[in-house]
Design an enzyme around this catalytic site. Structure first.
Site, PDB file in Angstrom:
ATOM      1  CE1 TYR A   8      18.125  10.808  -1.171  1.00 60.16           C
ATOM      2  CE2 TYR A   8      18.900   8.716  -0.302  1.00 60.16           C
ATOM      3  CZ  TYR A   8      19.112   9.845  -1.063  1.00 60.16           C
ATOM      4  OH  TYR A   8      20.304   9.992  -1.713  1.00 60.16           O
ATOM      5  NE  ARG A  64      19.185  13.143 -12.821  1.00 62.39           N
ATOM      6  CZ  ARG A  64      19.946  12.906 -11.779  1.00 62.39           C
ATOM      7  NH1 ARG A  64      21.231  12.930 -11.888  1.00 62.39           N
ATOM      8  NH2 ARG A  64      19.446  12.657 -10.579  1.00 62.39           N
ATOM      9  CE  LYS A  95      20.042  13.364  -2.654  1.00 59.42           C
ATOM     10  NZ  LYS A  95      21.216  12.685  -3.133  1.00 59.42           N
ATOM     11  CD  GLU A 113      21.178  16.031  -4.768  1.00 55.01           C
ATOM     12  OE1 GLU A 113      22.025  16.299  -3.902  1.00 55.01           O
ATOM     13  OE2 GLU A 113      21.152  14.959  -5.386  1.00 55.01           O
ATOM     14  CG  ASP A 114      18.515  14.970  -8.656  1.00 48.49           C
ATOM     15  OD1 ASP A 114      19.645  14.433  -8.603  1.00 48.49           O
ATOM     16  OD2 ASP A 114      17.487  14.383  -8.302  1.00 48.49           O
ATOM     17  CG  ASP A 120      24.968  14.001  -3.521  1.00 47.66           C
ATOM     18  OD1 ASP A 120      26.007  13.563  -2.993  1.00 47.66           O
ATOM     19  OD2 ASP A 120      23.878  13.417  -3.453  1.00 47.66           O
ATOM     20  CG  ASP A 121      23.130  14.526  -8.944  1.00 44.04           C
ATOM     21  OD1 ASP A 121      22.443  13.681  -8.365  1.00 44.04           O
ATOM     22  OD2 ASP A 121      22.822  15.725  -9.012  1.00 44.04           O
ATOM     23  CG  ASN A 178      18.514   5.778  -7.002  1.00 48.97           C
ATOM     24  OD1 ASN A 178      18.553   4.602  -6.744  1.00 48.97           O
ATOM     25  ND2 ASN A 178      19.393   6.649  -6.525  1.00 48.97           N
TER      26      ASN A 178
HETATM   27  P1  NAD Z   1      22.503  12.025 -16.415  1.00 55.93           P
HETATM   28  O1  NAD Z   1      21.279  12.363 -17.161  1.00 55.93           O
HETATM   29  O2  NAD Z   1      23.572  13.044 -16.262  1.00 55.93           O
HETATM   30  O3  NAD Z   1      23.196  10.733 -17.072  1.00 55.93           O
HETATM   31  C1  NAD Z   1      22.509   9.637 -17.632  1.00 55.93           C
HETATM   32  C2  NAD Z   1      23.362   9.121 -18.769  1.00 55.93           C
HETATM   33  O4  NAD Z   1      22.770   7.918 -19.254  1.00 55.93           O
HETATM   34  C3  NAD Z   1      23.443  10.108 -19.932  1.00 55.93           C
HETATM   35  O5  NAD Z   1      24.772  10.274 -20.353  1.00 55.93           O
HETATM   36  C4  NAD Z   1      22.593   9.430 -20.976  1.00 55.93           C
HETATM   37  O6  NAD Z   1      22.996   9.758 -22.297  1.00 55.93           O
HETATM   38  C5  NAD Z   1      22.820   7.980 -20.648  1.00 55.93           C
HETATM   39  N1  NAD Z   1      21.841   7.110 -21.266  1.00 55.93           N
HETATM   40  C6  NAD Z   1      20.537   7.366 -21.503  1.00 55.93           C
HETATM   41  N2  NAD Z   1      19.980   6.345 -22.158  1.00 55.93           N
HETATM   42  C7  NAD Z   1      20.947   5.413 -22.339  1.00 55.93           C
HETATM   43  C8  NAD Z   1      20.976   4.139 -22.955  1.00 55.93           C
HETATM   44  N3  NAD Z   1      19.894   3.613 -23.510  1.00 55.93           N
HETATM   45  N4  NAD Z   1      22.142   3.480 -22.948  1.00 55.93           N
HETATM   46  C9  NAD Z   1      23.243   3.998 -22.385  1.00 55.93           C
HETATM   47  N5  NAD Z   1      23.270   5.205 -21.791  1.00 55.93           N
HETATM   48  C10 NAD Z   1      22.129   5.901 -21.768  1.00 55.93           C
HETATM   49  O7  NAD Z   1      22.012  11.517 -15.009  1.00 55.93           O
HETATM   50  P2  NAD Z   1      22.929  11.128 -13.742  1.00 55.93           P
HETATM   51  O8  NAD Z   1      22.943  12.229 -12.767  1.00 55.93           O
HETATM   52  O9  NAD Z   1      24.233  10.614 -14.206  1.00 55.93           O
HETATM   53  O10 NAD Z   1      22.044   9.962 -13.106  1.00 55.93           O
HETATM   54  C11 NAD Z   1      21.819   8.768 -13.826  1.00 55.93           C
HETATM   55  C12 NAD Z   1      21.137   7.754 -12.939  1.00 55.93           C
HETATM   56  O11 NAD Z   1      21.987   7.441 -11.862  1.00 55.93           O
HETATM   57  C13 NAD Z   1      19.822   8.222 -12.333  1.00 55.93           C
HETATM   58  O12 NAD Z   1      18.873   7.191 -12.396  1.00 55.93           O
HETATM   59  C14 NAD Z   1      20.165   8.507 -10.913  1.00 55.93           C
HETATM   60  O13 NAD Z   1      19.083   8.272 -10.035  1.00 55.93           O
HETATM   61  C15 NAD Z   1      21.257   7.508 -10.670  1.00 55.93           C
HETATM   62  N6  NAD Z   1      22.101   7.935  -9.559  1.00 55.93           N
HETATM   63  C16 NAD Z   1      22.170   7.122  -8.468  1.00 55.93           C
HETATM   64  C17 NAD Z   1      22.903   7.520  -7.373  1.00 55.93           C
HETATM   65  C18 NAD Z   1      22.998   6.659  -6.155  1.00 55.93           C
HETATM   66  O14 NAD Z   1      23.195   7.145  -5.072  1.00 55.93           O
HETATM   67  N7  NAD Z   1      22.853   5.377  -6.279  1.00 55.93           N
HETATM   68  C19 NAD Z   1      23.567   8.737  -7.395  1.00 55.93           C
HETATM   69  C20 NAD Z   1      23.486   9.542  -8.533  1.00 55.93           C
HETATM   70  C21 NAD Z   1      22.750   9.124  -9.611  1.00 55.93           C
END
Ligand code: NAD
Length: 544
Positions: A96, A149, A167, A238-239, A261-262, A411
């Site tokens: 994972y 994504r 997952k 997912e993603d 999940d996101d 991540n």
């Molecule tokens: P997403 O693409 O929906 O959201 C990312 C957001 O970040 C967007 O709104 C984008 O405009 C913004 N962004 C991009 N560049 C930026 C910058 N320079 N400054 C500020 N904001 C900026 O993606 P998501 O599903 O929300 O996931 C985002 C991140 O969170 C990923 O890296 C994902 O791995 C991580 N995540 C972690 C977990 C966890 O379990 N820890 C769970 C879900 C997502």
């Protein structure tokens, strides 16, 4: 032996759900005609685990270990899961996050055997036909992605399949869902990742992404086919990229037992961990000032759940929203920014508030400026932007807050907003830190959805829920926050150790099933909702 018996013997060994390798007993070898196809020694599951562990550790990189484990899963599922469960802290980062990120980027390179289903746009008229295969008769849980994504790594096209596979391995490892009951699915609607599309080894459909009405029609065909084929199945989105993630969740959550999940899993994980952190800081949730960096699917999901949690603790919606500042690529989200996506518009601040904040002269309010003016108690990163939490921002935060809570959740590790050891150093060890991927830094919590989604899925299935409600996720978050972890001096992690993930999933499942029942969403008999019944339903990785 007859040719059919020979063929059946070989089929038994080549099906990962039936293969036991050297652990087939003498009687089984007699009965199924396996003599000669296996070396004479009869092994045990434990000896097989040891052999594979040794081979695994001899690999030179985590990516090679990932590929090794994928091949093991495709040859012997019991052994794969027994190995994973024998050492979750070692194995989880391999199957994972973070390694699965490279697994998706290099998916085509390590393509060996089919696992799960690739439903591609050119095959859109065959979806029902493909799902009809009796091999899927037992399926209870589907994880589906369109690969657009993947973690913070963007569009990986068909390589995104690594995520549903990973997952679902966790559904089995943590929630005890039998491997024959899970189905990873990749909706291959093309990719806008040119490097992937032009790679001669790329296994996906080489076309730009299908969008608009054609995309919606394809997903509609898919959902209808799933509903017909698998009534009551739990489907995890997912993603998917931001807008699709929201649209699909909203469109289908009442038609299909499903969640994203996101959005929802991350929200419950972050809120649950924050509740555990608040237990340490002593500042009630309703008095927290939260800055979210990256208001996409994950960030706005966290924001909305925080609003709900603060309202449950007595604030009205306006007061709850007043405690949250969201920063995205155009800086602090303000209501006068044109064409804000709906989820961000709900979080937009009044431009009157920022008078005097803009000291940098940029045409946006930066994270640093927000932190300097808001004095947040909590800073959460879901932006996928490496090193976005810089030393100055974190030091500024620590100047006014006794125990700043900082969660760089992006991540994989290459996308984390900060290294947890740096945050601890810049705050003189005062910060309470949680990261999305495991960094191995002592005292830092891994705030990962793996603490939530297996339990939510298990609870929804055990209760025969007809929908996965927001309140079920809130029940999961609150239960997670109560479970606690770490040490009394407040230096340990906020959540139970990764070794305890099966117990965590069970606890979450019990809370989720109870909530489903309270809301009238459960169809199972009350006896099925007890801790004992749910625990008894969890599969252990042992040979039958
Ligand atoms: P997403 O693409 O929906 O959201 C990312 C957001 O970040 C967007 O709104 C984008 O405009 C913004 N962004 C991009 N560049 C930026 C910058 N320079 N400054 C500020 N904001 C900026 O993606 P998501 O599903 O929300 O996931 C985002 C991140 O969170 C990923 O890296 C994902 O791995 C991580 N995540 C972690 C977990 C966890 O379990 N820890 C769970 C879900 C997502």
């Amino acid at each position: 032996m007859s040719p059919t018996r020979h063929a059946a013997a070989r089929a038994l060994l080549s099906d990962p759900l039936t293969n036991k390798g050297t652990a087939f007993t003498a009687e089984e070898r007699d009965a199924f005609g396996l003599h000669g196809l296996l070396p004479p020694h009869v092994g045990t599951l434990d000896s097989q685990i040891e052999r594979r562990r040794k081979a695994l550790e001899e690999k030179e990189s985590d990516f090679q270990r990932y590929a090794f484990l994928r091949e093991l899963q495709d040859s012997n599922e019991v052994l794969f899961h027994a190995l994973v469960q024998s050492d979750l802290p070692r194995m989880l980062p391999l199957v994972y996050t973070p390694t699965v990120g490279e697994g998706c980027e290099r998916f085509s390179e390590i393509w060996r055997r089919p696992r799960g289903l690739f439903l591609s746009y050119p095959n859109r008229d065959r979806i029902s036909d493909i799902l009809a295969d009796p091999a899927y008769d037992r399926v209870k849980v589907i994880v589906v992605s369109d690969g657009e994504r993947i973690l913070g790594l963007g569009d990986q096209g068909a390589g995104g399949m690594g995520i549903p596979i990973g997952k679902l391995a966790l559904y089995t490892a943590c929630a005890g869902i039998h491997p024959s009951e899970v189905l990873p699915i990749l909706l291959d609607l093309g990719t806008d990742n040119h490097a992937r599309r032009e790679d001669p080894l790329y296994v996906g459909w080489r076309a730009p992404r299908v969008r608009g009405q054609d995309y919606d029609d394809f997903v509609e065909t898919f959902v209808s086919a799933v509903n017909d084929r698998f009534p009551g199945v739990l489907l995890q989105w997912e993603d998917f990229a931001g807008k699709n993630a929201y649209d699909l969740l909203v469109r289908y959550r009442d038609r299909l037992l499903s969640f994203n999940d996101d959005i929802q899993g991350t929200a419950a994980t972050a809120v649950g961990t924050l509740l555990a952190a608040i237990g340490r800081t002593g500042v009630p949730l309703t008095e927290q000032r939260v800055v979210l960096f990256g208001a996409g699917a994950a960030g706005s999901g966290v924001a909305e759940m925080l609003v709900q949690a603060m309202m449950a603790d007595g604030l009205d919606e306006k007061a709850a929203r007043a405690n949250i500042w969201a920063v995205d690529r155009d800086g602090l989200i303000l209501s006068d920014i044109p064409r804000l996506p709906q989820q961000q518009a709900k979080l937009a601040r009044d431009p009157a508030e920022i008078e005097g904040w803009n000291v940098s002269g940029q045409n946006m309010i930066s994270l640093q400026e927000v932190v300097a003016n808001v004095h947040p108690t909590v800073l959460i990163g879901t932006s996928g932007q490496k090193a976005a939490f810089d030393e100055r921002t974190i030091r500024t935060m620590a100047e006014t807050v006794e125990r700043p809570v900082v969660f760089p959740l992006s991540n994989p590790i290459s996308r984390a907003e900060a290294h947890p050891a740096d945050i601890l150093e810049w705050t003189g060890g005062k910060a309470i830190v949680g990261t999305g991927s495991p960094f191995g830094t002592p005292g830092v919590t891994q705030v990962n959805n793996v603490y939530i989604f297996p339990g939510v899925g298990l609870g929804a299935l055990a209760s025969g829920a007809t929908a996965v409600s927001d309140a079920m996720f809130m029940a999961a978050a609150r239960r997670l926050g109560e479970l606690g972890g770490g040490t009394q001096d407040g230096r340990g992690g906020l959540l139970p150790a990764v070794t305890e993930l099966r117990d965590v999933a069970l606890e979450i499942a019990v809370a989720v099933a109870a909530q489903a029942q309270a809301e009238g969403l459960a169809t199972a008999e009350p006896e099925a909702l007890t801790r004992e019944s749910i625990a008894a339903s969890m599969w252990q990785a042992r040979y039958a």
